[in-house]
Design a protein around this motif. Structure first.
Motif, mmCIF file in Angstrom:
data_model
loop_
_atom_site.group_PDB
_atom_site.id
_atom_site.type_symbol
_atom_site.label_atom_id
_atom_site.label_comp_id
_atom_site.label_asym_id
_atom_site.label_seq_id
_atom_site.Cartn_x
_atom_site.Cartn_y
_atom_site.Cartn_z
ATOM 1 N N ARG A 193 0.835 -1.199 0.000
ATOM 2 C CA ARG A 193 0.000 0.000 0.000
ATOM 3 C C ARG A 193 0.871 1.250 0.000
ATOM 4 N N ARG A 194 0.217 2.381 -0.218
ATOM 5 C CA ARG A 194 0.880 3.681 -0.124
ATOM 6 C C ARG A 194 0.683 4.232 1.278
ATOM 7 N N VAL A 195 1.776 4.662 1.924
ATOM 8 C CA VAL A 195 1.703 5.236 3.258
ATOM 9 C C VAL A 195 1.354 6.712 3.179
ATOM 10 N N ASN A 196 2.065 7.447 2.346
ATOM 11 C CA ASN A 196 1.768 8.856 2.083
ATOM 12 C C ASN A 196 2.323 9.202 0.711
ATOM 13 N N ALA A 197 2.480 10.486 0.429
ATOM 14 C CA ALA A 197 2.897 10.914 -0.905
ATOM 15 C C ALA A 197 4.288 10.408 -1.278
ATOM 16 N N ASP A 198 5.141 10.155 -0.293
ATOM 17 C CA ASP A 198 6.541 9.816 -0.569
ATOM 18 C C ASP A 198 6.932 8.390 -0.199
ATOM 19 N N TRP A 199 6.132 7.723 0.621
ATOM 20 C CA TRP A 199 6.536 6.425 1.152
ATOM 21 C C TRP A 199 5.521 5.341 0.792
ATOM 22 N N LEU A 200 6.043 4.120 0.596
ATOM 23 C CA LEU A 200 5.233 2.948 0.294
ATOM 24 C C LEU A 200 5.516 1.862 1.326
ATOM 25 N N GLU A 201 4.609 0.899 1.430
ATOM 26 C CA GLU A 201 4.832 -0.265 2.289
ATOM 27 C C GLU A 201 4.854 -1.507 1.415
ATOM 28 N N GLY A 202 5.796 -2.392 1.679
ATOM 29 C CA GLY A 202 5.898 -3.601 0.884
ATOM 30 C C GLY A 202 6.654 -4.693 1.610
ATOM 31 N N THR A 203 6.820 -5.823 0.915
ATOM 32 C CA THR A 203 7.508 -6.986 1.473
ATOM 33 C C THR A 203 8.604 -7.444 0.523
ATOM 34 N N VAL A 204 9.780 -7.715 1.080
ATOM 35 C CA VAL A 204 10.885 -8.274 0.310
ATOM 36 C C VAL A 204 11.707 -9.152 1.242
ATOM 37 N N ASN A 205 12.113 -10.310 0.762
ATOM 38 C CA ASN A 205 12.909 -11.251 1.564
ATOM 39 C C ASN A 205 12.242 -11.586 2.901
ATOM 40 N N ASN A 206 10.905 -11.765 2.859
ATOM 41 C CA ASN A 206 10.117 -12.106 4.049
ATOM 42 C C ASN A 206 10.122 -11.027 5.115
ATOM 43 N N GLN A 207 10.504 -9.797 4.742
ATOM 44 C CA GLN A 207 10.467 -8.665 5.657
ATOM 45 C C GLN A 207 9.472 -7.641 5.130
ATOM 46 N N THR A 208 8.644 -7.090 6.027
ATOM 47 C CA THR A 208 7.664 -6.082 5.653
ATOM 48 C C THR A 208 8.015 -4.754 6.303
ATOM 49 N N GLY A 209 7.936 -3.676 5.536
ATOM 50 C CA GLY A 209 8.250 -2.358 6.069
ATOM 51 C C GLY A 209 7.983 -1.284 5.027
ATOM 52 N N ILE A 210 8.411 -0.082 5.332
ATOM 53 C CA ILE A 210 8.178 1.045 4.436
ATOM 54 C C ILE A 210 9.484 1.462 3.768
ATOM 55 N N PHE A 211 9.360 2.160 2.646
ATOM 56 C CA PHE A 211 10.532 2.602 1.893
ATOM 57 C C PHE A 211 10.121 3.791 1.018
ATOM 58 N N PRO A 212 11.076 4.664 0.657
ATOM 59 C CA PRO A 212 10.741 5.824 -0.171
ATOM 60 C C PRO A 212 10.450 5.426 -1.614
ATOM 61 N N GLU A 213 9.403 5.991 -2.169
ATOM 62 C CA GLU A 213 9.011 5.664 -3.537
ATOM 63 C C GLU A 213 10.097 6.050 -4.542
ATOM 64 N N SER A 214 10.886 7.067 -4.217
ATOM 65 C CA SER A 214 11.908 7.554 -5.145
ATOM 66 C C SER A 214 13.013 6.535 -5.395
ATOM 67 N N PHE A 215 13.086 5.472 -4.569
ATOM 68 C CA PHE A 215 14.138 4.466 -4.716
ATOM 69 C C PHE A 215 13.711 3.283 -5.582
ATOM 70 N N VAL A 216 12.448 3.271 -6.032
ATOM 71 C CA VAL A 216 11.961 2.129 -6.797
ATOM 72 C C VAL A 216 11.309 2.590 -8.097
ATOM 73 N N LYS A 217 11.168 1.651 -9.009
ATOM 74 C CA LYS A 217 10.492 1.894 -10.279
ATOM 75 C C LYS A 217 9.230 1.046 -10.312
ATOM 76 N N ILE A 218 8.074 1.714 -10.402
ATOM 77 C CA ILE A 218 6.791 1.024 -10.414
ATOM 78 C C ILE A 218 6.255 1.023 -11.842
ATOM 79 N N ILE A 219 6.099 -0.179 -12.393
ATOM 80 C CA ILE A 219 5.603 -0.296 -13.764
ATOM 81 C C ILE A 219 4.095 -0.143 -13.796
ATOM 82 N N LYS A 220 3.410 -0.762 -12.814
ATOM 83 C CA LYS A 220 1.957 -0.685 -12.751
ATOM 84 C C LYS A 220 1.575 0.000 -11.444
#
Length: 342
Positions: A193-220
């Motif tokens: 999900r989206r946390v706010n305008a700049d941050w997203l929440e996701g899961t990678v390597n069985n860890q869940t947390g938030i990260f800045p959208e500017s560090f990733v590329k979203i195709i869809k």
């Protein structure tokens, strides 16, 4: 109409009562289905417990170990045969509760407690029928409004295929706390999900947390239902804090899974700030309306700080997910930061 006996305190609990006479909302079984990490001002694990009642209803509650411990102490004070000062006539030998563990990995400790706590609850609810009418016992197993509104993370991740948006990390990102993910370039993230305008929440390597959208590329892009504040996810709130040193000011935004209205304890805040700034000998402070630093010494000072910030809330513009109060951290021995003029 059947008259059901509802005890006011343990003086009123009758020693002889049939199971059929118990109210339908009395818990009869409880089992831990999972553990969840709570990333608040301090990190801890709580147990996801499925409770079944005499009437056949079933629901989930969320309890920490210390809530088990507090309940056990209350019940011992009321009913233990070894307590000569117990206020009521009824006695009962309670099952053993697994003891406190002060050192070790929190997740491993929580996992190891599951069979012991399941056995504890089974024996506790298997005690004489008059015992399960105890008000404190019933309140422990009662589903609060907060329990009913929470959805286990394991269930929340089971989303329809259309919501399985997988962005790719374009750069390495190192989170500043357990609430934030660590990303490596090229990793694929399961986006929640989206946390706010700049941050997203996701899961990678069985860890869940938030990260800045500017560090990733979203195709869809995410569906609208997963936008800020929706989608059933945890609420992340940000605390602005400052470390004041002779060399300058270090400002941080600390993200926690807490509601903006929470009043944390002094002990929890102090522990978190020590972790954030990696310094032990620190003092917590807030600024009064005149701009002077006020040292925080206990929970009453925390309450005063929050009340003062609410009075000033309309005068300062903040992001919608930022706490209305800020922390100013100083070295314990540094008294030069305070206005000592009469």
């Amino acid at each position: 109409m059947v008259n059901r006996y509802i005890p006011r305190n343990n003086y009123d609990i009758p020693r002889e009562i049939d199971f059929d006479q118990l109210p339908d909302n009395i818990p009869v079984t409880a089992n831990i289905g999972d553990i969840e990490e709570k990333k608040g001002f301090i990190y801890y694990f709580r147990f996801v417990i499925e409770v079944k009642t005499k009437g056949g209803s079933k629901y989930l509650i969320y309890r920490r170990y210390r809530e088990f411990f507090n309940l056990h102490q209350i019940l011992e004070a009321k009913y233990s045969p070894e307590n000569g000062e117990k206020p009521g006539p009824n006695t009962c030998v309670l099952p053993s509760l697994p003891g406190k563990v002060y050192i070790g990995n929190k997740q491993e400790i929580a996992e190891s407690r599951i069979p012991e706590l399941n056995n504890y609850m089974k024996k506790l609810l298997g005690l004489p029928t008059w015992f399960v009418l105890d008000e404190d016992l019933r309140m422990f197993f009662y589903q609060t409004e907060q329990d009913s509104q929470h959805q286990p993370r394991a269930l929340r991740r089971l989303r329809p295929p259309t919501r399985k948006v997988r962005p790719t990390a374009m750069f390495d990102f190192r989170g500043s706390g357990k609430a934030e993910l660590n990303l490596k370039r090229g990793e694929v993230i399961f986006l929640l999900r989206r946390v706010n305008a700049d941050w997203l929440e996701g899961t990678v390597n069985n860890q869940t947390g938030i990260f800045p959208e500017s560090f990733v590329k979203i195709i869809k892009p995410l569906p609208d239902s997963d936008s800020e504040g929706e989608g059933g996810g945890h609420t992340y709130s940000c605390l602005r804090c400052f470390m004041l040193t002779p060399s300058g000011v270090d400002a941080r935004d600390v993200c926690v899974q807490e509601d903006l209205t929470i009043q944390p304890t002094y002990k929890d805040l102090l522990s978190r700030m020590r972790n954030v700034f990696q310094v032990d000998d620190i003092a917590l402070n807030y600024r009064d309306p005149e701009g002077d630093l006020i040292r925080i010494l206990d929970d009453e000072d925390i309450q005063l700080m929050i009340k003062e910030s609410r009075r000033q809330q309309g005068k300062v513009k903040r992001p919608v997910n930022q706490f209305p109060w800020e922390l100013h951290v100083t070295m314990t021995s540094d008294l030069s930061v305070y206005n000592t003029e009469a």
